[in-house]
Design an enzyme around this catalytic site. Structure first.
Site, mmCIF file in Angstrom:
data_model
loop_
_atom_site.group_PDB
_atom_site.id
_atom_site.type_symbol
_atom_site.label_atom_id
_atom_site.label_comp_id
_atom_site.label_asym_id
_atom_site.label_seq_id
_atom_site.Cartn_x
_atom_site.Cartn_y
_atom_site.Cartn_z
ATOM 1 N N TYR A 27 0.832 -1.208 0.000
ATOM 2 C CA TYR A 27 0.000 0.000 0.000
ATOM 3 C C TYR A 27 0.868 1.260 0.000
ATOM 4 C CZ TYR A 27 -3.181 3.611 1.697
ATOM 5 O OH TYR A 27 -3.913 4.785 1.841
ATOM 6 N N GLU A 28 2.015 1.210 0.688
ATOM 7 C CA GLU A 28 2.897 2.383 0.775
ATOM 8 C C GLU A 28 3.912 2.422 -0.365
ATOM 9 O OE1 GLU A 28 4.550 2.411 4.729
ATOM 10 O OE2 GLU A 28 2.711 3.313 5.576
ATOM 11 N N GLU A 85 4.477 1.670 15.178
ATOM 12 C CA GLU A 85 5.272 1.332 13.997
ATOM 13 C C GLU A 85 4.384 1.063 12.785
ATOM 14 O OE1 GLU A 85 8.577 0.382 11.574
ATOM 15 O OE2 GLU A 85 8.403 1.458 13.476
ATOM 16 N N VAL A 89 -5.419 -1.710 8.222
ATOM 17 C CA VAL A 89 -6.690 -2.431 8.149
ATOM 18 C C VAL A 89 -6.924 -2.770 6.681
ATOM 19 C CG1 VAL A 89 -9.186 -2.330 8.527
ATOM 20 C CG2 VAL A 89 -7.623 -1.262 10.175
ATOM 21 N N GLY A 95 -13.600 1.896 7.002
ATOM 22 C CA GLY A 95 -14.885 2.583 7.158
ATOM 23 C C GLY A 95 -15.751 1.970 8.231
ATOM 24 N N GLY A 97 -14.681 1.537 11.369
ATOM 25 C CA GLY A 97 -14.236 2.035 12.670
ATOM 26 C C GLY A 97 -13.114 1.233 13.295
ATOM 27 N N GLY A 99 -9.860 1.100 12.419
ATOM 28 C CA GLY A 99 -8.652 1.895 12.573
ATOM 29 C C GLY A 99 -8.706 2.759 13.819
ATOM 30 N N ASN A 126 -0.773 10.235 2.190
ATOM 31 C CA ASN A 126 -1.768 9.309 2.727
ATOM 32 C C ASN A 126 -3.062 10.079 3.076
ATOM 33 O OD1 ASN A 126 -3.252 7.404 4.232
ATOM 34 N ND2 ASN A 126 -1.366 6.453 4.990
ATOM 35 N N TYR A 132 -6.523 11.581 11.061
ATOM 36 C CA TYR A 132 -5.707 11.739 12.271
ATOM 37 C C TYR A 132 -5.884 13.126 12.878
ATOM 38 C CZ TYR A 132 -3.394 7.503 10.515
ATOM 39 O OH TYR A 132 -3.128 6.234 10.052
#
Length: 273
Positions: A27-28, A85, A89, A95, A97, A99, A126, A132
């Protein structure tokens, strides 16, 4: 109320957690940078002295998300904190909840243990950044992450073995080499010769004297009677006394010789008459 979908990670969750780590790397956009193995994560989480901890999100018996974290320390606050670290999900369950529930579980760990901070890093592209911020997280924009790894890390680290050898070589280079000592010739310094000459002149008017073997000898490894440090070897020193020293020398004579000398002297005295 704690979310019952979130719990601490268990040994049987390790395989699923490793797969989630690889999914996060994908994903990253850095799939080639992840090299984690199940034994590595098992040891880190459940070894004799674990320093890594984790929570998982579970739905219908399947682990679909995880948070892996460890403790850091703030010298300004004087207490530990949690560094997150990894938080991931699976896309199919976003979506729901999970995370936020994982972050809430870590916040509970901080509060329960007196930890002062919950920190994590996020890529600037991101989309979770806004999520956040909504939780009250503050982006530390004035800080830059610095990292050493691989070859630069190895190059910076000193090598104890090579440094010890270098210090030993340096000490040896500074120490002058001792000349070989011959067992057949032992030199006596001028000051010792002078002292020996003076002492010999006071004891005897002879111009030569023999030093005992205990004073100068050749190394000896042992004898039938037992080990000894020196092997006896007579050494002659030529001594030259001064006229003044000769004047104070009184040769030793035996009583018989003294009597003969006295008798001879009496016989040679002229008659005063």
């Amino acid at each position: 109320m704690p979310d019952d979908r979130i719990r601490r990670i268990r040994p049987d969750d390790v395989e699923a957690a490793v797969q989630l780590a690889y999914d996060l790397a994908e994903y990253e956009r850095a799939p080639d940078d992840c090299h984690l193995t199940a034994p590595q994560l098992q040891e880190a989480l459940f070894g004799d002295a674990p320093k890594l901890f984790g929570h998982v999100a579970e739905l219908d018996g399947e682990v679909v998300g995880f948070a892996v974290w460890f403790l850091n320390y703030s010298t300004w606050r004087g207490v530990h904190g949690i560094y997150l670290e990894d938080l991931f999900v699976r896309p199919a369950h976003r979506g729901s909840g999970l995370g936020k529930a994982l972050l809430a579980a870590l916040a509970a760990e901080c509060v329960a243990n007196g930890y002062g901070r919950l920190e994590w890093s996020v890529l600037d592209w991101n989309p979770a950044t806004e999520f956040y911020k909504a939780l009250g997280a503050v982006a530390m924009d004035e800080w830059t992450v610095n990292r050493l790894t691989d070859a630069p890390l190895q190059a910076l680290a000193p090598r104890p073995d090579s440094s010890c050898r270098a210090q030993s070589s340096s000490r040896s280079a500074r120490r002058p080499a001792s000349p070989p000592r011959s067992a057949a010739s032992v030199s006596v310094s001028p000051s010792r010769r002078s002292s020996a000459h003076a002492r010999d002149g006071r004891r005897n008017s002879s111009t030569s004297a023999t030093m005992p073997s205990s004073a100068i000898g050749t190394p000896h490894t042992g004898s039938p009677d037992g080990p000894s440090r020196y092997q006896p070897r007579p050494t002659t020193i030529n001594a030259i006394t001064t006229p003044g020293e000769r004047a104070h020398v009184r040769p030793r004579i035996s009583p018989a010789d003294a009597a003969k000398k006295a008798s001879a002297t009496t016989m040679n005295v002229p008659d005063s008459t």
